[in-house]
Design a protein around this motif. Sequence first.
Motif, PDB file in Angstrom:
ATOM      1  N   MET A   1      -4.027   5.176  45.277  1.00 37.21           N
ATOM      2  CA  MET A   1      -4.541   4.340  44.095  1.00 37.21           C
ATOM      3  C   MET A   1      -4.664   4.905  43.012  1.00 37.21           C
ATOM      4  N   THR A   2      -5.470   5.462  43.073  1.00 39.08           N
ATOM      5  CA  THR A   2      -5.817   6.254  41.576  1.00 39.08           C
ATOM      6  C   THR A   2      -5.759   8.143  41.712  1.00 39.08           C
ATOM      7  N   THR A   3      -6.578   8.450  40.373  1.00 37.01           N
ATOM      8  CA  THR A   3      -6.191   9.230  40.131  1.00 37.01           C
ATOM      9  C   THR A   3      -7.293  10.464  39.232  1.00 37.01           C
ATOM     10  N   THR A   4      -7.652  11.258  38.651  1.00 34.52           N
ATOM     11  CA  THR A   4      -8.129  11.893  38.106  1.00 34.52           C
ATOM     12  C   THR A   4      -7.720  12.266  37.178  1.00 34.52           C
ATOM     13  N   ILE A  26       0.418   1.742  33.362  1.00 35.92           N
ATOM     14  CA  ILE A  26      -1.445   2.077  33.102  1.00 35.92           C
ATOM     15  C   ILE A  26      -2.067   3.530  34.357  1.00 35.92           C
ATOM     16  N   GLU A  27      -2.511   3.754  34.293  1.00 37.36           N
ATOM     17  CA  GLU A  27      -3.208   4.989  34.607  1.00 37.36           C
ATOM     18  C   GLU A  27      -5.048   3.926  35.887  1.00 37.36           C
ATOM     19  N   LEU A  28      -4.731   4.122  36.592  1.00 38.44           N
ATOM     20  CA  LEU A  28      -6.022   4.053  37.389  1.00 38.44           C
ATOM     21  C   LEU A  28      -7.438   4.904  37.648  1.00 38.44           C
ATOM     22  N   PHE A  29      -8.276   5.439  37.425  1.00 36.62           N
ATOM     23  CA  PHE A  29      -8.381   6.049  37.652  1.00 36.62           C
ATOM     24  C   PHE A  29     -10.665   5.505  37.371  1.00 36.62           C
ATOM     25  N   PRO A  30     -11.267   6.345  38.300  1.00 35.87           N
ATOM     26  CA  PRO A  30     -12.989   5.270  37.997  1.00 35.87           C
ATOM     27  C   PRO A  30     -13.130   6.173  36.978  1.00 35.87           C
ATOM     28  N   VAL A  31     -14.018   4.496  36.268  1.00 34.63           N
ATOM     29  CA  VAL A  31     -14.685   5.083  34.740  1.00 34.63           C
ATOM     30  C   VAL A  31     -16.158   4.723  34.995  1.00 34.63           C
ATOM     31  N   GLN A  32     -16.830   5.781  34.723  1.00 29.70           N
ATOM     32  CA  GLN A  32     -18.401   5.244  34.783  1.00 29.70           C
ATOM     33  C   GLN A  32     -19.171   4.485  33.364  1.00 29.70           C
ATOM     34  N   GLY A  33     -19.856   3.882  33.586  1.00 34.74           N
ATOM     35  CA  GLY A  33     -20.323   2.876  32.652  1.00 34.74           C
ATOM     36  C   GLY A  33     -21.064   1.609  32.303  1.00 34.74           C
ATOM     37  N   ALA A  34     -22.092   1.243  31.866  1.00 26.87           N
ATOM     38  CA  ALA A  34     -23.156   0.417  32.177  1.00 26.87           C
ATOM     39  C   ALA A  34     -22.447  -1.452  31.708  1.00 26.87           C
ATOM     40  N   ALA A  35     -21.470  -0.950  30.853  1.00 22.98           N
ATOM     41  CA  ALA A  35     -20.847  -2.730  30.116  1.00 22.98           C
ATOM     42  C   ALA A  35     -19.874  -3.506  31.484  1.00 22.98           C
ATOM     43  N   PRO A  36     -20.362  -4.237  31.749  1.00 20.89           N
ATOM     44  CA  PRO A  36     -19.513  -5.447  32.589  1.00 20.89           C
ATOM     45  C   PRO A  36     -17.838  -4.505  32.683  1.00 20.89           C
ATOM     46  N   ALA A  37     -17.114  -5.079  33.889  1.00 15.98           N
ATOM     47  CA  ALA A  37     -15.650  -4.462  34.318  1.00 15.98           C
ATOM     48  C   ALA A  37     -14.717  -5.713  33.904  1.00 15.98           C
ATOM     49  N   PRO A  38     -13.787  -5.862  33.062  1.00 17.31           N
ATOM     50  CA  PRO A  38     -12.778  -6.937  33.101  1.00 17.31           C
ATOM     51  C   PRO A  38     -12.919  -7.500  34.776  1.00 17.31           C
ATOM     52  N   SER A  39     -12.493  -8.795  34.619  1.00 16.59           N
ATOM     53  CA  SER A  39     -11.967  -9.161  36.046  1.00 16.59           C
ATOM     54  C   SER A  39     -10.628  -8.926  35.754  1.00 16.59           C
ATOM     55  N   VAL A  69     -12.362   1.057  38.451  1.00 18.51           N
ATOM     56  CA  VAL A  69     -11.423   1.703  38.226  1.00 18.51           C
ATOM     57  C   VAL A  69     -10.498   0.576  37.330  1.00 18.51           C
ATOM     58  N   ARG A  70     -11.274  -0.891  37.242  1.00 24.15           N
ATOM     59  CA  ARG A  70     -10.682  -1.548  36.404  1.00 24.15           C
ATOM     60  C   ARG A  70     -10.948  -1.288  35.039  1.00 24.15           C
ATOM     61  N   ARG A  71     -11.975  -0.364  34.810  1.00 28.12           N
ATOM     62  CA  ARG A  71     -11.942  -0.427  33.328  1.00 28.12           C
ATOM     63  C   ARG A  71     -11.596   0.437  32.786  1.00 28.12           C
ATOM     64  N   SER A  72     -11.119   1.373  33.680  1.00 30.26           N
ATOM     65  CA  SER A  72      -9.644   2.279  33.688  1.00 30.26           C
ATOM     66  C   SER A  72      -8.730   1.359  33.089  1.00 30.26           C
ATOM     67  N   ALA A  73      -8.604   0.334  33.452  1.00 30.48           N
ATOM     68  CA  ALA A  73      -6.923  -0.664  33.396  1.00 30.48           C
ATOM     69  C   ALA A  73      -7.537  -0.776  31.914  1.00 30.48           C
ATOM     70  N   GLN A  74      -8.838  -1.514  32.164  1.00 28.41           N
ATOM     71  CA  GLN A  74      -9.094  -1.550  30.445  1.00 28.41           C
ATOM     72  C   GLN A  74      -8.118  -1.298  29.001  1.00 28.41           C
ATOM     73  N   ILE A  75      -8.581   0.163  30.162  1.00 30.41           N
ATOM     74  CA  ILE A  75      -8.120   1.439  28.474  1.00 30.41           C
ATOM     75  C   ILE A  75      -6.609   1.412  28.531  1.00 30.41           C
ATOM     76  N   GLY A  76      -5.360   0.893  29.226  1.00 33.65           N
ATOM     77  CA  GLY A  76      -4.419   0.888  29.469  1.00 33.65           C
ATOM     78  C   GLY A  76      -4.312  -0.437  28.616  1.00 33.65           C
ATOM     79  N   VAL A  77      -4.745  -1.628  28.769  1.00 29.78           N
ATOM     80  CA  VAL A  77      -4.774  -2.705  28.356  1.00 29.78           C
ATOM     81  C   VAL A  77      -4.690  -2.713  26.861  1.00 29.78           C
ATOM     82  N   THR A  78      -5.641  -2.011  26.278  1.00 29.33           N
ATOM     83  CA  THR A  78      -5.591  -1.854  24.821  1.00 29.33           C
ATOM     84  C   THR A  78      -4.562  -1.094  24.592  1.00 29.33           C
TER      85      THR A  78
END
Length: 915
Positions: A1-4, A26-39, A69-78
């Motif tokens: 489901m996710t890729t690097t 849109i590509e899904l992959f883990p993105v670390q971050g302190a900001a809350p992930a979007p729903s 992983v949802r953080r990466s989805a946010q990158i694609g949506v942006t």
Amino acid sequence: MTTTPTTTALSTAERASLLIRRLGVIELFPVQGAAPAPSAQSLMADLLGSGALPSTELIDAVNSVGDDVRRSAQIGVTALLEGRGDAPSLPQLRHFARTQVMDTGEAFHARLAAFLGLAAQDAAHCTLREHANLLPSTWGTAELGMAQPDTSHACATGILGTVAQGACAICHLRVGDPEALLALAAEDRTRRADRPLPRRAVGLAPQGQQLTAALRAALLSLTVSATPLSDAEHTDLAALVTLVLDGGVAAEDLMTDIIARGLPQREVRALVVGTMLARSGETVVLGQLARSALGLSPTDVLRILDVWGGGDGTLARPPLGEESAILGVPVHREQIQERPRRAPHVALPRLSRAQRRGVLAALELSLTALAGQGEGGQTQAWEAVQGYAEAFKRVFARLHVHERAGDHPHVAGLAALMSSGGRVDALADGLHPRAAMQARSVMTQTPGGPGRARTLLGGVEDALSRGELEDALALLESRPGLLGRALDRLLRVEAGTGSSAPLTLASFERAATRMAVSMLAGLHAHVARRAAPDPTRSFRSRGRGATRQLGDTRPPMSAATIARTQTIIERELYRRGAAATPLGTIEIDPDMLGVRLAASARQASGGLEGPAPGSVLPLTPAGTAPATTGRLFVHWAQRDGTGSIDLDLSVMAYDVEGRELARCTFSTLRAPGMVHSGDLRSAPLPVGATEYVDLDFDALRRAGAVMVIGSVYSYTSVPFSRMARASCGVMGRADTASGAREMDVATVRLKFDLTGEMTSCLLLAIDLTRPGEEQVIFLELAQNRSGYQVIEHDPALELARSVITQGQGMALPLLLGVHAARATQVRCGDLTLRRGEHENAADFGARVTAGLRALHAGETVAGDGPAQTPEGPQLVVADQIARSLSPGDTAMTLGAGTAQPEGVTTPGLRGLLAL
């Protein structure tokens, strides 16, 4: 489901933008971050709000993954939102359509007087006014050479809240805290939006080798383009080559694929091979290309070396100097500092000995193949080094040609002949005998005088000067492209003798079989305008992006010559269509019949797939509530170091007689049916600046307007190319009341980037003739202006009005008819045309062309009964594809990146030129 994602030169955001543009995923992959992930809900809402329809696979994946992983989805949506024109929406005044009151020039003059210190009591606290156009930034930082100013007093009026949104009411510069301004812009995303039906599908990116295969297919769809690519496509192509190689595909295997599919464009050839060489350093791909049927010309080698060395492969020199401005007055850098050195044509890479020998071997193969073609091939070799003499001198020196002249006699001989100015009697002493022999061979096999080499065009001009038209035509027939470009002149030369140009037309007919579809279709459109002086005759320069109006003093062509020329072209085009891969059904969106195709993507704008000026689209797409308001927009941001950049958006309204009714500019913020959001005079990152003009269609019609034209102008004379970003477009709005979004990307009907070295651009026009059926007319006529000049002083206005009525580029019905010659059925709205059992394929193509022209003109066209169940591959030509297709089908749209199942080709509109 996710890729690097593999680590490449692309940033994560750039990779996401590429996947959206080229694959619609849109590509899904883990993105670390302190900001809350979007729903997941908010991500899907953003997608739907942009006018996109997420696939079920994407919805399920986003709902099932964790926060990282949802953080990466946010990158694609942006990335998707930015591609649709989404940017911080910060006009000078919020709710400007209701609150804008500066409706006369008096308010502007009062503001200007305060800015210049004529009303000291009003301007006393304007801490930035003396630095308006000289600062690298205008946030009031230490770059001012002073302590950080108190932002609560940065404006004389002290208005820094939601009304002014951080723009000084006197000088209109951005002031305040950038983060606070971005928060204000984000509020707009939560307001009410128009909700037209989604017009674009967005899917989930595949993983691993499946993703590499999809990227490889996207790469091949660009390399087979029959017309030059846009700047954005050049960037995407280089990135795709890198990603495919990083995905584990060997350069030799990729090159084999590309050669098998075809590589018609020289610049694309250079970009692909040069990027491979920069990535791997292995020159074996040069040999592959040289030994293939595609061949490798000396200029190809020059372009490839340029890309390998970090250039763009165009071999174009940059401007001699940069232009800046102080308070709207242009100032050339040469006036204030030492004149910069002129850059060379080619950026050469550092080469190892093995690489030098690999390049020399490929160049020797190229010249050997040309020598085998006799006079035509030797002439091409000589033209290459003569056209880029300075660059080839550097290349020959870098390759150490003199060291192994006997092993590479063609290269050494050509280098020696170039050094002697084309004269054999001036060849250097001590030249290797084999190289000297090749130099003499080049001289004797080019159309020059005794003892001297000459280019083919030199021979043509010599023949024409002697009145030997047949000799000139014989030379040009060996180079069909040059014959096509000279056709108008040759027809005039022969017609001047009182004939109907039989020699030129016969030569053209023989050469037409070897001309590109884009040239033939372009010539068809060209001669169609030659019965009278052409008011749309203009030229768009490649490097600067300027539109130059040329005027037309040429004698008109006779109707018989025009008809004969078009007959030759149509016969050849329909022949190629009938011989191409068969199709079952062609499905055409009737809204596309008004689009005109540019022969080159360089003649069209970033973000669009090839429309030419004069292209027409309905403002309201099918299935959407009719727009009541058009909202023109321009957004820009300045780079650090460029000083303040002030773009001005303005609109002019015309009546049915073509007379000006009213204008809406930064000095006249209200006019009948029009309202401006206010003038912004700086656009520092990350916020930038946005200006709008709202058009109330009913109010404009009541005032007598039938047409409006929008323009943008750089008051500070900074060209678009020096801005961090600059784009413009129009929204078709049904809701602009209180509480509605200011920038609603789902309603953006037309959006393109502002590029090039120009400072002004006539953007588009809107035809108001039919209520509820308003039409957008694409213009993008860029020029260079300076000083206090807005739309009423734009020198391109007359050209724009001619383009609106006559258009430029190629009309689609002819090209669609050419493809109909390989189909059994054509559907366009309610019209269905089917090829008869005994109907010739070319005749069916001609019948489809005639039917589509009549349909676009509003005439009634008799069809062939109801549509039948499609058999065989389908070709769909539409603004946006509204349904999924099947493997083997082709979708051609105005915008790239529509998600479709694997095996569906999406080449963009210029795919119509690929036969």
